[in-house]
Motif scaffolding. Structure first.
Motif, mmCIF file in Angstrom:
data_model
loop_
_atom_site.group_PDB
_atom_site.id
_atom_site.type_symbol
_atom_site.label_atom_id
_atom_site.label_comp_id
_atom_site.label_asym_id
_atom_site.label_seq_id
_atom_site.Cartn_x
_atom_site.Cartn_y
_atom_site.Cartn_z
ATOM 1 N N THR B 84 23.956 -53.742 32.182
ATOM 2 C CA THR B 84 24.363 -53.028 30.689
ATOM 3 C C THR B 84 24.970 -54.180 29.962
ATOM 4 O OG1 THR B 84 24.598 -51.075 31.949
ATOM 5 C CG2 THR B 84 24.789 -51.088 29.715
ATOM 6 N N PHE B 86 26.721 -54.297 25.799
ATOM 7 C CA PHE B 86 27.313 -53.494 24.757
ATOM 8 C C PHE B 86 27.638 -54.555 23.539
ATOM 9 C CE2 PHE B 86 28.486 -51.198 28.495
ATOM 10 C CZ PHE B 86 27.818 -49.946 28.148
ATOM 11 N N ASP B 88 30.339 -54.258 21.803
ATOM 12 C CA ASP B 88 31.851 -54.672 21.967
ATOM 13 C C ASP B 88 32.083 -55.510 23.135
ATOM 14 O OD1 ASP B 88 31.288 -52.548 23.583
ATOM 15 O OD2 ASP B 88 33.045 -51.472 22.681
ATOM 16 N N ARG B 90 33.202 -55.382 25.878
ATOM 17 C CA ARG B 90 34.044 -54.679 27.044
ATOM 18 C C ARG B 90 34.387 -55.340 28.248
ATOM 19 N NH1 ARG B 90 30.930 -48.841 27.089
ATOM 20 N NH2 ARG B 90 30.681 -48.534 24.696
ATOM 21 N N LEU B 91 34.966 -56.554 27.862
ATOM 22 C CA LEU B 91 35.447 -57.423 28.991
ATOM 23 C C LEU B 91 36.762 -56.879 29.067
ATOM 24 C CD1 LEU B 91 34.359 -60.943 27.717
ATOM 25 C CD2 LEU B 91 33.171 -59.384 29.114
ATOM 26 N N LEU B 92 37.239 -57.389 30.484
ATOM 27 C CA LEU B 92 38.679 -56.754 30.578
ATOM 28 C C LEU B 92 39.520 -57.906 30.375
ATOM 29 C CD1 LEU B 92 37.794 -55.606 34.368
ATOM 30 C CD2 LEU B 92 38.314 -54.392 32.504
ATOM 31 N N ASN B 94 42.575 -58.626 30.955
ATOM 32 C CA ASN B 94 43.607 -59.320 31.690
ATOM 33 C C ASN B 94 43.022 -60.293 33.036
ATOM 34 O OD1 ASN B 94 42.738 -57.179 32.774
ATOM 35 N ND2 ASN B 94 44.374 -56.560 33.928
ATOM 36 N N LYS B 95 41.754 -60.426 32.627
ATOM 37 C CA LYS B 95 41.011 -60.879 33.896
ATOM 38 C C LYS B 95 40.280 -62.316 33.150
ATOM 39 C CE LYS B 95 40.045 -57.192 36.831
ATOM 40 N NZ LYS B 95 40.748 -57.485 37.989
ATOM 41 N N PHE B 103 34.251 -59.296 38.782
ATOM 42 C CA PHE B 103 34.597 -57.828 39.243
ATOM 43 C C PHE B 103 33.420 -57.049 39.357
ATOM 44 C CE2 PHE B 103 35.391 -53.791 37.106
ATOM 45 C CZ PHE B 103 36.780 -53.463 37.461
ATOM 46 N N ALA B 104 32.159 -57.260 38.702
ATOM 47 C CA ALA B 104 30.975 -56.458 38.986
ATOM 48 C C ALA B 104 30.470 -56.289 40.277
ATOM 49 C CB ALA B 104 29.925 -56.810 37.874
ATOM 50 N N ARG B 151 28.082 -60.669 33.460
ATOM 51 C CA ARG B 151 28.433 -59.686 34.184
ATOM 52 C C ARG B 151 27.508 -58.559 34.432
ATOM 53 N NH1 ARG B 151 33.234 -56.245 31.637
ATOM 54 N NH2 ARG B 151 31.306 -55.554 30.549
#
Lengths: 313, 239
Positions: B84, B86, B88, B90-92, B94-95, B103-104, B151
């Motif tokens: 998926t 998006f 925006d 939607r990244l983290l 602090n990583k 992460f995924a 991701r």
């Protein structure tokens, strides 16, 4: 499962929510300590009842030659056999009496000499305070119910030959009363604090879920299982529980060592006191639950319930 | 690959349904634009595919399985087959780039060895191999969206869902993202992209499904964005 990832998340979570975790730990520590003290007091009451149960009796002292009580019942001097038979038949007929035994003055005097609470000096010298003549023969009456003795006491107190009635329960009931108050007090206090710990665990999870909402959202989308998402929360709860239980176990050990063994036991020597076996029970007993069971249950159960709500896949 | 059979989705409260008796089929390996005004039901359709929502009526099939009756514990397995992206990103924050992509894989329990192999490959595919150690705020919008695509694609999903992936990007950067999605599609991944972007739809001609007020009004094999429905009013529900 990526354990390294889980432990990294655990470390991050603990650091991020440090103040809340500390609050939970302190509340758990105090409440579990109180709950543990409650369990120890209950065990102490059991021990004391076992030890002193046979002494929950009333003692009917019979008149001696020169009875110090100056009771009108003793106007005729030492108790006579007919008076004694009358007293015995009255005891025998009472519904409140479970059993009774007669103690001769010789038996009673010999026992008094061995009693560590009566100083030896009372039996020594030219005119000792305690002599066989002055020591009364007595009936030891065990009651069916320790609370019900009014009938037998009033029936006996007016009889000729009865010098006085010593109600052994009065002394011990004070000790039991104090223990009861302390036990229930500590449980009520522990109950309030444990409830507060429960709410704090809930708040901590809410905050943690809020702080991690983006991660949780991504985890859900990429197909992480509910357990995997909830695991850092559960481990955080477990860590706080372990620290809280550890501190409480330490506090209880200190209470046992300094408070009981080197405190109460030294000052009140006629009672047998709780030992390290009972301390162990306060940690792991099932009912009432020991602190090793109570602590993790109080943190893990709300965590499981709330994470199901906040991290639902 | 994705099949809607008379799917209706009604949210709580008054108003017309977000999706109304929608029937559509998307085959394996297709690239499909889902177009329509805000509130036309595009995002609702995508969320139904992800089983974030359940339909009020009808059936949704993904990879041959009816997912609206799927047990909750099976949903994560379904989502591992879907990537998926998006609007925006939607990244983290602090990583690093590489950590965001890894992460995924980490959260579905992939081994460190596999992660070490696949993450650099995926970053190379999206053209960010040399920026693996950068933090998201050190990247441009287009680069951040590339990280988000990496991701979504790192687990090699069968379906890639993109909800307005070019919505926050300038036209030139959008073209780069579209080329990337085209490459992913070429590898056999089904791509479903909800968009408002006329230029993109007209420039990269693919199948177009147009939704108006929760109904499919157009399904063209090689369509354009189309202007015949511009007079339609936005829905009250989210889109």
């Amino acid at each position: 499962m990526q354990l390294r990832y889980v432990f990294t998340e655990l470390r991050t979570g603990l650091r991020r929510n440090l103040s809340m975790h500390l609050a939970v730990i302190v509340t758990l520590f105090v409440s579990l300590s109180l709950a543990g003290v409650g369990i120890l007091l209950q065990r102490e009451a059991d021990i004391a009842t076992d030890q002193l149960g046979t002494q929950l009796q009333i003692r009917v002292n019979l008149c001696t030659v020169d009875d110090p009580s100056a009771s009108p019942n003793c106007a005729g001097g030492e108790v006579t056999d007919p008076q004694r038979e009358r007293i015995e038949s009255e005891i025998d007929a009472s519904d409140e009496v479970d059993s009774f035994r007669f103690e001769t003055k010789e038996e009673g005097f010999a026992k008094a000499k061995e009693d560590p609470t009566i100083p030896d000096v009372a039996f020594e010298g030219e005119n000792p305070v305690l002599t066989l003549d002055k020591w009364p023969a007595a009936y030891w009456v065990t009651l069916k119910t320790p609370d019900e003795a009014d009938g037998i006491i009033s029936a006996l107190s007016g009889l000729d030959g009865v010098s006085g009635i010593v109600d052994q329960r009065q002394t011990l009931s004070q000790i039991f009363g104090i223990m009861k108050v302390l036990k229930y007090g500590s449980w009520i206090g522990a109950g309030f604090l444990l409830f507060s710990a429960l709410l704090q665990v809930g708040n901590t999870i809410r905050l943690a879920a809020l702080a991690r909402r983006r991660e949780i959202g991504i985890m859900r989308l990429v197909g992480a299982s509910t357990l995997y998402i909830a695991l850092p929360f559960l481990l955080e709860a477990l860590v706080t529980a372990i620290v809280g239980v550890g501190l409480a176990a330490g506090a209880l050990a200190a209470f046992q060592y300094w408070g009981v063994e080197n405190g109460l036991a030294e000052h009140i020597s006629f009672l047998r006191w709780v030992g390290w076996k009972e301390y162990g029970e306060s940690l792991v007993s099932l009912f009432p639950p020991g602190i090793v069971i109570l602590g993790p249950a109080l943190t893990l159960i709300p965590t499981l319930l709330l994470t199901r709500k906040y991290v639902k896949v | 690959m994705i099949r809607f059979e008379k799917v209706t989705k009604r949210y709580a409260g008054p108003g017309r349904p977000a999706l109304d008796q929608v029937t559509l089929d998307i085959d394996k390996g297709e690239f499909v634009y889902l177009v329509g005004q805000s509130g036309s039901g595009k995002s609702t359709a995508l969320r139904l595919v992800l089983r974030e929502l359940r339909p009020t009526g009808g059936r949704v099939y993904v990879a041959g399985k009816e997912i609206n009756r799927m047990a909750g514990w099976k949903v994560p397995r379904l989502r591992r087959q879907i990537g998926t992206v998006f609007q925006d990103f939607r990244l983290l924050p602090n990583k690093t780039v590489a950590e965001n992509v890894a992460f995924a894989q980490q959260v579905i329990g992939k081994s460190q060895r596999e992660i070490s192999k696949v993450v650099p490959e995926t970053l190379e595919l999206v053209g960010l191999k040399d920026k693996a150690d950068r933090m998201p705020d050190e990247l441009s919008g287009g680069e951040q969206q590339r990280v988000a695509v990496a991701r979504a694609y790192v687990n090699r999903p069968m379906i890639l869902i993109a909800d307005e992936p070019t919505g926050n990007l300038d036209p030139q950067t959008s073209v780069g993202i579209m080329n990337l999605l085209g490459d992913i599609n070429s590898s056999g991944t089904t791509v479903v992209m909800a968009t408002h972007d006329h230029g993109i739809v007209d420039q990269f001609t693919k199948r177009v499904i147009e939704l108006v007020h929760g109904k499919v009004v157009r399904d063209e094999a090689a369509g354009s964005y189309g202007f015949q429905h511009l007079d339609s009013q936005p829905d009250e529900q989210e889109g």
